[in-house]
Design a protein around this motif. Structure first.
Motif, PDB file in Angstrom:
ATOM      1  N   LYS A  72       0.834  -1.213   0.000  1.00 20.77           N
ATOM      2  CA  LYS A  72       0.000   0.000   0.000  1.00 20.77           C
ATOM      3  C   LYS A  72       0.859   1.250   0.000  1.00 20.77           C
ATOM      4  O   LYS A  72       2.065   1.202   0.208  1.00 20.77           O
ATOM      5  CB  LYS A  72      -0.870  -0.004   1.249  1.00 20.77           C
ATOM      6  N   ASP A  73       0.172   2.368  -0.146  1.00 18.21           N
ATOM      7  CA  ASP A  73       0.831   3.663   0.006  1.00 18.21           C
ATOM      8  C   ASP A  73       1.248   3.817   1.449  1.00 18.21           C
ATOM      9  O   ASP A  73       0.467   3.522   2.343  1.00 18.21           O
ATOM     10  CB  ASP A  73      -0.214   4.752  -0.277  1.00 18.21           C
ATOM     11  N   THR A  74       2.430   4.325   1.689  1.00 18.57           N
ATOM     12  CA  THR A  74       2.872   4.409   3.082  1.00 18.57           C
ATOM     13  C   THR A  74       3.860   5.538   3.268  1.00 18.57           C
ATOM     14  O   THR A  74       4.505   5.972   2.319  1.00 18.57           O
ATOM     15  CB  THR A  74       3.534   3.075   3.496  1.00 18.57           C
ATOM     16  N   ARG A  75       3.971   6.020   4.514  1.00 22.40           N
ATOM     17  CA  ARG A  75       5.001   6.997   4.803  1.00 22.40           C
ATOM     18  C   ARG A  75       6.278   6.291   5.254  1.00 22.40           C
ATOM     19  O   ARG A  75       7.299   6.947   5.478  1.00 22.40           O
ATOM     20  CB  ARG A  75       4.513   7.971   5.872  1.00 22.40           C
ATOM     21  N   ALA A  76       6.221   4.973   5.427  1.00 18.03           N
ATOM     22  CA  ALA A  76       7.394   4.231   5.907  1.00 18.03           C
ATOM     23  C   ALA A  76       8.513   4.250   4.870  1.00 18.03           C
ATOM     24  O   ALA A  76       8.252   4.254   3.673  1.00 18.03           O
ATOM     25  CB  ALA A  76       7.000   2.792   6.205  1.00 18.03           C
ATOM     26  N   ARG A  77       9.771   4.232   5.327  1.00 15.87           N
ATOM     27  CA  ARG A  77      10.890   4.254   4.395  1.00 15.87           C
ATOM     28  C   ARG A  77      11.265   2.867   3.913  1.00 15.87           C
ATOM     29  O   ARG A  77      12.002   2.700   2.949  1.00 15.87           O
ATOM     30  CB  ARG A  77      12.127   4.892   5.057  1.00 15.87           C
ATOM     31  N   TYR A  78      10.773   1.880   4.628  1.00 19.94           N
ATOM     32  CA  TYR A  78      11.122   0.512   4.237  1.00 19.94           C
ATOM     33  C   TYR A  78       9.862  -0.271   3.969  1.00 19.94           C
ATOM     34  O   TYR A  78       8.801   0.026   4.513  1.00 19.94           O
ATOM     35  CB  TYR A  78      11.949  -0.148   5.346  1.00 19.94           C
ATOM     36  N   ARG A  79      10.035  -1.239   3.111  1.00 25.67           N
ATOM     37  CA  ARG A  79       8.886  -2.035   2.715  1.00 25.67           C
ATOM     38  C   ARG A  79       9.286  -3.498   2.658  1.00 25.67           C
ATOM     39  O   ARG A  79      10.331  -3.830   2.096  1.00 25.67           O
ATOM     40  CB  ARG A  79       8.437  -1.582   1.326  1.00 25.67           C
ATOM     41  N   VAL A  80       8.477  -4.341   3.270  1.00 25.40           N
ATOM     42  CA  VAL A  80       8.668  -5.780   3.072  1.00 25.40           C
ATOM     43  C   VAL A  80       7.360  -6.325   2.536  1.00 25.40           C
ATOM     44  O   VAL A  80       6.344  -5.631   2.571  1.00 25.40           O
ATOM     45  CB  VAL A  80       9.069  -6.500   4.388  1.00 25.40           C
ATOM     46  N   LYS A  81       7.378  -7.569   2.036  1.00 22.51           N
ATOM     47  CA  LYS A  81       6.224  -8.006   1.248  1.00 22.51           C
ATOM     48  C   LYS A  81       4.997  -8.367   2.072  1.00 22.51           C
ATOM     49  O   LYS A  81       3.886  -8.197   1.624  1.00 22.51           O
ATOM     50  CB  LYS A  81       6.626  -9.177   0.347  1.00 22.51           C
ATOM     51  N   GLY A  82       5.152  -8.885   3.286  1.00 23.44           N
ATOM     52  CA  GLY A  82       3.992  -9.326   4.056  1.00 23.44           C
ATOM     53  C   GLY A  82       4.458 -10.172   5.217  1.00 23.44           C
ATOM     54  O   GLY A  82       5.668 -10.247   5.489  1.00 23.44           O
ATOM     55  N   PRO A  83       3.518 -10.822   5.911  1.00 19.44           N
ATOM     56  CA  PRO A  83       3.894 -11.558   7.120  1.00 19.44           C
ATOM     57  C   PRO A  83       5.102 -12.489   6.978  1.00 19.44           C
ATOM     58  O   PRO A  83       5.984 -12.459   7.850  1.00 19.44           O
ATOM     59  CB  PRO A  83       2.626 -12.316   7.479  1.00 19.44           C
ATOM     60  N   PRO A  84       5.218 -13.304   5.938  1.00 19.37           N
ATOM     61  CA  PRO A  84       6.391 -14.204   5.895  1.00 19.37           C
ATOM     62  C   PRO A  84       7.703 -13.418   5.908  1.00 19.37           C
ATOM     63  O   PRO A  84       8.651 -13.810   6.584  1.00 19.37           O
ATOM     64  CB  PRO A  84       6.234 -14.941   4.567  1.00 19.37           C
ATOM     65  N   GLU A  85       7.718 -12.275   5.203  1.00 24.86           N
ATOM     66  CA  GLU A  85       8.974 -11.533   5.154  1.00 24.86           C
ATOM     67  C   GLU A  85       9.236 -10.790   6.463  1.00 24.86           C
ATOM     68  O   GLU A  85      10.383 -10.612   6.864  1.00 24.86           O
ATOM     69  CB  GLU A  85       8.984 -10.569   3.956  1.00 24.86           C
ATOM     70  N   VAL A  86       8.171 -10.380   7.136  1.00 26.41           N
ATOM     71  CA  VAL A  86       8.343  -9.750   8.461  1.00 26.41           C
ATOM     72  C   VAL A  86       8.991 -10.765   9.403  1.00 26.41           C
ATOM     73  O   VAL A  86       9.954 -10.481  10.118  1.00 26.41           O
ATOM     74  CB  VAL A  86       6.981  -9.301   9.046  1.00 26.41           C
ATOM     75  N   ARG A  87       8.449 -11.974   9.356  1.00 19.87           N
ATOM     76  CA  ARG A  87       8.982 -13.001  10.261  1.00 19.87           C
ATOM     77  C   ARG A  87      10.437 -13.306   9.939  1.00 19.87           C
ATOM     78  O   ARG A  87      11.263 -13.507  10.826  1.00 19.87           O
ATOM     79  CB  ARG A  87       8.161 -14.289  10.147  1.00 19.87           C
ATOM     80  N   ARG A  88      10.738 -13.346   8.644  1.00 20.50           N
ATOM     81  CA  ARG A  88      12.115 -13.634   8.234  1.00 20.50           C
ATOM     82  C   ARG A  88      13.066 -12.551   8.747  1.00 20.50           C
ATOM     83  O   ARG A  88      14.127 -12.834   9.281  1.00 20.50           O
ATOM     84  CB  ARG A  88      12.189 -13.723   6.712  1.00 20.50           C
ATOM     85  N   LEU A  89      12.603 -11.295   8.638  1.00 21.33           N
ATOM     86  CA  LEU A  89      13.423 -10.165   9.085  1.00 21.33           C
ATOM     87  C   LEU A  89      13.685 -10.274  10.587  1.00 21.33           C
ATOM     88  O   LEU A  89      14.825 -10.120  11.057  1.00 21.33           O
ATOM     89  CB  LEU A  89      12.672  -8.869   8.767  1.00 21.33           C
ATOM     90  N   LEU A  90      12.623 -10.564  11.338  1.00 15.61           N
ATOM     91  CA  LEU A  90      12.777 -10.632  12.794  1.00 15.61           C
ATOM     92  C   LEU A  90      13.663 -11.819  13.197  1.00 15.61           C
ATOM     93  O   LEU A  90      14.485 -11.707  14.106  1.00 15.61           O
ATOM     94  CB  LEU A  90      11.405 -10.731  13.460  1.00 15.61           C
ATOM     95  N   SER A  91      13.482 -12.933  12.475  1.00 16.00           N
ATOM     96  CA  SER A  91      14.317 -14.111  12.800  1.00 16.00           C
ATOM     97  C   SER A  91      15.782 -13.810  12.542  1.00 16.00           C
ATOM     98  O   SER A  91      16.660 -14.255  13.297  1.00 16.00           O
ATOM     99  CB  SER A  91      13.946 -15.318  11.951  1.00 16.00           C
TER     100      SER A  91
END
Ligand SMILES: O=P(O)(O)OC[C@H]1O[C@H](O[C@H]2O[C@H](CO)[C@@H](O)[C@H](O)[C@H]2O)[C@H](O)[C@@H](O)[C@@H]1O
Ligand SMILES: O=c1ccn([C@@H]2O[C@H](COP(=O)(O)OP(=O)(O)O)[C@@H](O)[C@H]2O)c(=O)[nH]1
Ligand SMILES: [Mg+2]
Length: 723
Positions: free
Chosen positions: A699-718
């Protein structure tokens, strides 16, 4: 003017080989005429198929190439198998009938998709090879629906327009196609997608909603971190050229000949490619019906039908030809005389001059397609009538009908009705004929092909070029920064960020892997983890109560900043408004199958994730309008979310959590927020300077970083837990 790269299946030329050699001549068609000026002025290129050149000798081929280069045309040659599978196959045996609502004509088993895809990719490769930064690319029509996305992958910064020349059908029809989503995603590679009418735009946006869950806001769709615009740009013709032709002495001479040859007769005219969408059989039956029921017209009508050979290698076109041949024979057999026949059927093509003479000689122009993207013939007829006479009978299923309200409209499926319309047209008083024709001509002359090209290109130029994307490499970069921080404070949304959406909120409970990840993250050195969710506190407590996390429920209305601490609510928030809002939401839930109301302590939510997506989105808009009207200026806020409309007290939002959790933060702490939804943008906005905001999704966002969705969030945190 930036350089224009035009891309269409056919180049606007015809290659002719005869005993004197080979020549490349410009085609006269609407697209070719309209784009000729901008093409030449911009110094750009036109990329497309020059037609079948397989029988040319190498020398002839070289001569064709030189002549094409002269015209700034770049050929893309199709092999015999590509012609049969990409052009005749997927384009004309599947997409063409589908878009004209004729799904029974589509082969039961589609075998040409892979070739369609490959040829589209070849087009994109060739365009990319010729692209220079700053160029504007304009791709045309249903044969090339995947080209925009292939181009976007190769040229992320390019300005790309697409025009769809045929009807975009109802989503109910479009969604029968096995490759429906690929085709739609293909188009969404463009910055601007144009159609002939607002009906086609509407069908396309409901298709986006149904197939991809994308909502169109006015004329824009947020997709893949970009904005795609949709618009109706009804194509026009070179009206001035037809008018000029219609005044030429030689053409007027031909008109006189046509009329003399039929001096006692009224002249009806039909001009079409011989295509099963053009409604020729029922048109013939309407003529037959008129002659049958009104004997006075017998011997007084001449119906000239021009039928241009088209796509003759496709079996349905051959069968259609047989059908038309047979009907013509039958009617002439029934109502012809020794001296005359009612139907003059001409299976060949005419040039513009010859057509203009026919247009100008006709009493009635009979345009009755069962579906047609636009239909330029209807417009050409009007442009060719500076005498302001002649009656246009027009199918309500042609795109042109949306603009040509002064035509005599017909339902092309209703033979009896068409016979009535024909008779009314033949008997129309002169004054009415003139009034109608004057209005039609004013429209056709003002909104001509030059207007069409200008308005599309102006709109395309006005679209901002896509911002430089933070590609998944951005996530890697974010990880590097997270690793560097001395202390970390993580604020993480739950639904859509840590877990994907489930059909019912209670089904989206955390899995063992996620609980383990959060446990280990919270135990990491100098790391604190908070879940910031829209869910009720009971749910968060039940799912995460045992973990060493901070919990924030109902968008920050309730907080339990550390394990064991009590839940406290934001001060000064009232809930007495709920008794007024609840019945409204319940009434909407009752009338929208699949919708339901969720009650939280500080808010009420109306969910529609299981509702028909188009109807759901429309009802959500209605609900928001209604709530806005009834509770305007009250202490309430209405928040549109992903498949939910939430009502809560004003001033409650996820941003509030930031102040609460950062007050006792140790120096050198990096705050990191991760979320997928509109409500998370409040969180991002409230972050202290130097924090990291990561948007999970497209989506449109003010965030500077973007990941694709839950699987990638989890990968980042792991990844934070290793190394
Ligand atoms: O290239 P062909 O297979 O020989 O077919 C000829 C063209 O037919 C279609 O025309 C459409 O575009 C017109 C202008 O926008 C519109 O008035 C009409 O209603 C459409 O049917 C097709 O879309 C073109 O791509 C073909 O070249
Ligand atoms: O013998 C003919 C018959 C038609 N046309 C042209 O073919 C085009 C047909 O366009 P339309 O939008 O009516 O239908 P399409 O064939 O594109 O579906 C018009 O510009 C006509 O002038 C032509 O050049 N010669
Ligand atoms: Mg979320």
């Amino acid at each position: 003017m930036s350089r224009l790269l035009l891309v269409s299946n056919r180049l606007p030329v015809t290659v002719k080989a005869d005993k004197d050699g080979v020549s490349v001549v410009r085609s006269a068609g609407g697209l070719a005429t309209g784009l000729r000026g901008p093409h030449e002025r911009s110094g750009g290129l036109w990329i497309g198929w020059p037609g079948d050149v397989s029988r040319l000798t190498p020398q002839q081929r070289a001569s064709v190439e030189a002549q094409l280069a002269e015209l700034r045309c770049v050929p893309l040659y199709l092999s015999a198998s590509e012609v049969s599978r990409f052009y005749e196959g997927y384009s004309n045996r599947t997409l063409w009938p589908l878009c004209h609502y004729l799904i029974d004509r589509i082969p039961e088993q589609e075998r040409d998709w892979d070739v369609y895809r490959k040829v589209n990719e070849r087009f994109a490769d060739l365009v990319a090879r010729h692209y220079q930064p700053g160029d504007t690319i304009w791709v045309h029509d249903y044969q090339l629906m995947l080209v925009p996305a292939f181009l976007r992958a190769r040229l992320p910064q390019a300005r790309i327009g697409f025009f769809f020349h045929i009807p975009f059908p109802s989503s109910e029809i479009f969604r029968t196609l096995p490759h429906r989503a690929d085709l739609v995603r293909g188009l969404l590679g463009a910055d601007l997608i144009g159609f002939h009418t607002i009906t086609y735009v509407r069908h396309f946006s409901s298709t986006l909603m149904r197939l991809l869950g994308l909502e169109t806001v006015v004329d824009r769709v947020a997709y893949d971190g970009r904005e795609v615009r949709l618009g109706a740009f009804p194509m026009g013709i070179d009206a001035q050229a037809f008018e000029n032709l219609a005044k030429e002495p030689a053409v007027l001479e031909e008109v006189r000949t046509h009329r003399e040859k039929s001096s006692e007769l009224r002249l009806l005219l039909g001009v079409d490619r011989l295509d099963y969408t053009k409604g020729i059989p029922r048109r013939l039956l309407a003529v037959q019906r008129l002659l049958e029921r009104e004997p006075t017209w017998r011997g007084r009508l001449r119906f000239v039908q021009v039928a241009v050979p088209s796509r003759t290698a496709v079996a349905d076109y051959a069968a259609y030809r047989d059908k038309v041949d047979e009907l013509v024979g039958r009617i002439n057999g029934l109502y012809g005389s020794v001296h005359n026949v009612p139907v003059h059927y001409l299976y060949r093509s005419f040039n513009e001059r010859q057509l203009t003479a026919l247009y100008r000689a006709a009493d009635v122009m009979f345009v009755t397609p069962i579906r047609d993207g636009m239909n330029l013939v209807a417009k050409e007829f009007c442009a060719a009538r500076p005498d302001e006479d002649g009656v246009l009978v027009l199918s309500e299923f042609a795109g042109a009908a949306d603009e040509m309200g002064d035509a005599v409209m017909v339902n092309p499926y209703d033979v009896e009705g068409m016979a009535d319309a024909l008779e009314a047209a033949l008997e129309m008083p002169e004054e009415e004929r003139r009034t109608r024709m004057r209005n039609l001509r004013a429209r056709v002359k003002e909104y001509d092909v030059h207007w069409w090209v200008r308005s599309f290109l102006d709109e395309l130029q006005a679209t901002p070029t896509p911002p430089p994307r933070v590609e998944p490499a951005g996530a890697e970069e974010a990880l590097a920064q997270l690793r560097e921080a001395q202390c970390l404070l993580l604020l993480i949304d739950y639904d859509g960020t840590l877990v994907p959406f489930a059909p019912k909120p209670e089904l989206a409970s955390p899995d063992a892997e996620l609980l383990d990840l959060l446990q280990r993250l919270a135990s990491r050195r100098d790391t604190r983890v908070h879940i910031v969710s829209g869910r009720p506190r009971e749910t968060l407590e039940a799912w995460f109560g045992g973990l060493p996390l901070g919990l924030h429920a109902e968008h920050g209305l309730w907080s339990r900043p550390a394990p064991g601490a009590p839940w406290t609510s934001q001060e000064g928030v009232t809930t007495d408004w709920k008794n007024l809002v609840r019945p409204v939401l319940e009434a909407f839930a009752a009338r929208v199958p699949g919708a339901f109301v969720e009650e939280k302590s500080g808010s009420l939510a109306w969910h529609y994730r299981q509702v028909d997506p188009v109807f759901g989105a429309r009802q959500a808009r209605e609900l928001r309008l209604h709530l806005g009207e009834v509770f305007a200026h009250g202490p309430l806020e209405v928040l549109p979310g992903d498949k939910v409309v939430e009502v809560r007290a004003r001033g409650v939002n996820k941003g509030r959590v930031v102040a609460l959790v950062t007050q006792d933060m140790s120096p050198g702490t990096r705050v990191v927020a991760i979320g997928d939804d509109r409500t998370d943008e409040d969180l991002f906005a409230a972050l202290p300077e130097g924090s990291l905001a990561i948007h999970a999704g497209g989506k449109d966002t003010r965030a500077r970083y973007r990941v694709k969705g839950p699987p990638e969030v989890r990968r980042l945190l792991s990844s934070l837990l290793v190394g």
